[in-house]
Write an enzyme that holds these catalytic residues in place. Structure first.
Site, PDB file in Angstrom:
ATOM      1  N   ASP A  21       4.448 -11.581   7.345  1.00  0.00           N
ATOM      2  CA  ASP A  21       4.641 -11.480   8.796  1.00  0.00           C
ATOM      3  C   ASP A  21       5.015 -12.857   9.344  1.00  0.00           C
ATOM      4  O   ASP A  21       4.243 -13.802   9.230  1.00  0.00           O
ATOM      5  CB  ASP A  21       3.321 -10.972   9.410  1.00  0.00           C
ATOM      6  N   ASP A  29       7.871  -8.603   8.242  1.00  0.00           N
ATOM      7  CA  ASP A  29       9.197  -8.462   8.855  1.00  0.00           C
ATOM      8  C   ASP A  29      10.265  -9.170   8.017  1.00  0.00           C
ATOM      9  O   ASP A  29       9.956  -9.817   7.014  1.00  0.00           O
ATOM     10  CB  ASP A  29       9.162  -8.997  10.288  1.00  0.00           C
ATOM     11  N   ASP A  98      16.649   1.817   0.550  1.00  0.00           N
ATOM     12  CA  ASP A  98      16.088   3.156   0.404  1.00  0.00           C
ATOM     13  C   ASP A  98      16.876   4.079   1.335  1.00  0.00           C
ATOM     14  O   ASP A  98      17.161   3.717   2.478  1.00  0.00           O
ATOM     15  CB  ASP A  98      14.616   3.118   0.860  1.00  0.00           C
ATOM     16  N   ASP A 203      15.461   8.714  -1.889  1.00  0.00           N
ATOM     17  CA  ASP A 203      14.159   9.345  -1.725  1.00  0.00           C
ATOM     18  C   ASP A 203      14.259  10.834  -2.081  1.00  0.00           C
ATOM     19  O   ASP A 203      15.202  11.518  -1.656  1.00  0.00           O
ATOM     20  CB  ASP A 203      13.749   9.186  -0.251  1.00  0.00           C
ATOM     21  N   GLU A 265      14.595   8.839  -6.863  1.00  0.00           N
ATOM     22  CA  GLU A 265      13.166   9.104  -7.058  1.00  0.00           C
ATOM     23  C   GLU A 265      13.077  10.498  -7.666  1.00  0.00           C
ATOM     24  O   GLU A 265      13.244  11.502  -6.984  1.00  0.00           O
ATOM     25  CB  GLU A 265      12.418   9.086  -5.718  1.00  0.00           C
ATOM     26  N   HIS A 330       4.902   1.847  -4.011  1.00  0.00           N
ATOM     27  CA  HIS A 330       4.181   2.000  -2.737  1.00  0.00           C
ATOM     28  C   HIS A 330       3.479   3.351  -2.606  1.00  0.00           C
ATOM     29  O   HIS A 330       2.775   3.574  -1.621  1.00  0.00           O
ATOM     30  CB  HIS A 330       5.165   1.814  -1.576  1.00  0.00           C
ATOM     31  N   ASP A 331       3.694   4.252  -3.554  1.00  0.00           N
ATOM     32  CA  ASP A 331       3.052   5.575  -3.498  1.00  0.00           C
ATOM     33  C   ASP A 331       1.896   5.704  -4.476  1.00  0.00           C
ATOM     34  O   ASP A 331       1.320   6.785  -4.612  1.00  0.00           O
ATOM     35  CB  ASP A 331       4.064   6.670  -3.865  1.00  0.00           C
TER      36      ASP A 331
HETATM   37  C1  NOJ Z   1       8.727   9.552  -1.367  1.00  0.00           C
HETATM   38  C2  NOJ Z   1       8.345   8.245  -0.785  1.00  0.00           C
HETATM   39  O1  NOJ Z   1       8.268   7.283  -1.815  1.00  0.00           O
HETATM   40  C3  NOJ Z   1       7.046   8.453  -0.054  1.00  0.00           C
HETATM   41  O2  NOJ Z   1       6.467   7.244   0.358  1.00  0.00           O
HETATM   42  C4  NOJ Z   1       7.317   9.382   1.110  1.00  0.00           C
HETATM   43  O3  NOJ Z   1       6.108   9.711   1.750  1.00  0.00           O
HETATM   44  C5  NOJ Z   1       7.997  10.670   0.655  1.00  0.00           C
HETATM   45  N1  NOJ Z   1       9.019  10.451  -0.309  1.00  0.00           N
HETATM   46  C6  NOJ Z   1       8.621  11.366   1.835  1.00  0.00           C
HETATM   47  O4  NOJ Z   1       9.747  10.644   2.267  1.00  0.00           O
HETATM   48 CA    CA Z   2       5.965  -9.392  12.307  1.00  0.00          CA
END
Ligand code: NOJ
Ligand code: CA
Length: 556
Positions: A21, A29, A98, A203, A265, A330-331
């Protein structure tokens, strides 16, 4: 095979919100990213994947896009983005965006129009269906976030119809059957390529096509997560016949016309399904990542599973497809917690990195992995942000689980494990922000942070750098054939990568035990140590003793 820059890439995923940040508002950011690009260059990264940074109400942290051609004001402006892009390029780092093409935000102009009337020009940009005779949803399909009443359909008073959303009701699915929608998407993809980006991460690309006629699902509900009457049934929208036609159309109109790399993905993609998506002659996408090793729900990668999965996917690569190697993003959970051992945090972080960087495919690092960041455990559900976590918690409460059970589930399965702010140093809020972070910092930041890692002779970061260098210097890491040895071993993973120039041997004790192994004679030639993760000396020999989480790369 035609050579492409990305065959040799080392990728890095930036989750901008949690990276750095620059202005103290608690949200990472683009100027923050720009200030840290040198760190990524030093890590040996030459390709960045930006998780979505477009304008978004942030229901799903940017996977709900309300303007595909604007940067979210919390992250900066298009000018800031251009600065990041140019700076990255000047350092030899490519940038991949993405693209969330399955759904948009309900705040997108298209959807705001679409819901106004049945004859609005944007009506068919989304999927609308009348209620069933009794007024209920068109099907019993559930949404993946277990949100609301659980249904994947939401009723809209204005026109008296339901719209479809695989995820949140605030993320309606786009209608790929409708040509004008396709044309808008293509225009938008060209816009980013014109700006200079080097490719796209797609995605949930296997879910653009929905089962024609919207049949009812006959799947048995999951007693933990499904809400009454609605079942999450992936087969209704994943790999539905017709999906390849859509991808070929995108390729024809965009990817094939431009210099760009695509990685998908691969939700639900097996090695049997993969070739149809990624073989170059198919004209669809370049590469994908599958979920056979890393997924939110899996908590163990046994050597046996590792061997089986890597062999299968090496087979896909032999046919000419490209696979992404990763263990977290991130998932997911943090890979050290999930697949390593926090008691051997440094050693196991390096071992896992050794595996992903020396297996066939393109390694993608997720931010924080290179300093061994670990899972977090929040005390209250209020501290969680991820919509999947909140929906799952709610479903568990309704399905008779206790708060403890639900909190246990959240602490292991939550995507927030991966989303806590990056730990730069041991100052307040880990040096991520001078303000209040949007998601709590992992309390272990004083012990685990980049500054401390770099000051240590055992630096994980430097191990990653060494692995990146190895990819540049050793063609076998990129192109070598994969062969496993000691295939019955329950702890130790042994494999070679061999091409005409050289053979590399990787030995990894994926356990917290000391292990003795006995190698076949055929491997006992040469044996220069290229890289190892412990300070101990270990040389190639028939009988070898391995310490917990020891990983060595030899050149035979
Ligand atoms: C996959 C993404 O990696 C995830 O973070 C997202 O919640 C779902 N697709 C829906 O876009
Ligand atoms: Ca910021």
């Amino acid at each position: 095979m035609e050579k492409k820059w990305w065959h040799e890439a080392v990728g890095y995923e930036i989750y901008c919100k949690s990276f750095c940040d620059s202005n103290g508002d608690g949200i990472g950011d683009l100027q923050g990213v720009k200030s840290k690009l040198g760190v990524l260059r030093d890590l040996g990264v030459n390709c960045i994947w930006f998780a979505p940074i477009y304008k978004s109400p942030q229901v799903d942290n940017g996977y709900d896009v309300s303007d595909y051609m604007e940067i979210d004001p919390a992250y900066g402006t298009l000018k800031d983005f251009k600065e990041v892009l140019d700076t990255a390029h000047s350092m030899g780092i490519r940038v991949i965006m993405d693209q969330v093409l399955n759904h948009s935000s309900d705040q997108h102009f298209w959807f705001r129009e679409s819901r106004k009337s049945k004859d609005n020009p944007y009506r068919n940009y989304y999927i609308w269906q009348p209620p069933r005779e009794d007024g209920s949803e068109p099907t019993n399909w559930g949404n993946y976030f277990h949100e609301g009443n659980g249904s994947a359909w939401t009723f809209d008073e204005t026109t008296g119809e339901y719209y479809f959303h695989q995820y949140s009701a605030k993320m309606p699915d786009l209608n790929w059957e409708y040509e004008p929608l396709r044309q808008e998407i293509y225009k938008m993809l060209h816009f980013w390529l014109d700006l200079g980006v080097d490719g796209f991460r797609l995605d949930v690309f296997t879910r653009f096509k929905k089962m024609p006629g919207f049949p009812m699902s006959t799947k048995t509900p999951d007693p933990k997560l499904d809400r009454k009457g609605y079942v999450v049934d992936y087969t209704m929208c994943t790999h539905v016949p017709g999906i390849h036609e859509i991808l070929k159309d995108i390729n024809k109109n965009v990817f094939s016309q431009r210099e760009c790399m695509t990685m998908g993905e691969g939700a639900g993609v097996t090695c049997e399904l993969a070739p149809d998506y990624i073989l170059p002659e198919r004209g669809e996408i370049d590469s994908l990542y599958h979920f056979e090793l890393s997924s939110r729900r899996r908590s163990e990668i046994t050597p046996e599973l590792f061997r089986t999965v890597q062999k299968k996917w090496a087979g896909v690569m032999e046919q000419g497809g490209w696979n992404i190697q990763y263990l977290s993003n991130h998932d997911s959970q943090r890979q050290v917690t999930c697949y390593g051992d926090e008691a051997y945090r440094v050693e196991s972080a390096k071992l896992l990195a050794t595996l992903t960087h020396t297996s066939p495919g393109i390694p993608f690092i997720y931010q924080g992995e290179e300093i061994g960041m670990v899972n977090v455990r929040f005390d209250s559900i209020e501290d969680y942000n991820c919509c999947y976590t909140l929906g799952a918690y709610q479903s568990m409460m309704e399905n008779g689980y206790t708060v403890e059970e639900a909190m246990d589930f959240c602490s292991t399965q939550s995507r927030d494990n991966a989303r806590t702010p990056y730990q730069w140093d041991d100052s307040e809020n880990a040096g991520f922000t001078t303000g209040k972070p949007w998601l709590k910092v992992n309390p272990r930041y004083t012990e685990i942070n980049l500054k401390k890692d770099l000051a240590s002779p055992d630096s994980i970061f430097r191990h990653y750098r060494a692995l990146a260098d190895l990819r540049k210097e050793h063609p076998a890491v990129i192109r070598g054939n994969l062969t496993f040895y000691l295939e019955d071993d329950e702890d130790v993973i042994v494999y070679t990568r061999a091409c005409k120039e050289e053979t590399l041997l990787i030995i990894a004790n994926k356990s917290s035990k000391q292990r003795a192994i006995s190698l076949p004679e055929s491997l006992l030639q040469g044996g220069e140590v290229l890289l190892s993760n412990l300070k101990k000396e270990n040389s190639l020999a028939k009988e070898m003793k391995l310490d917990p989480w020891e990983a060595i790369i030899f050149r035979l």
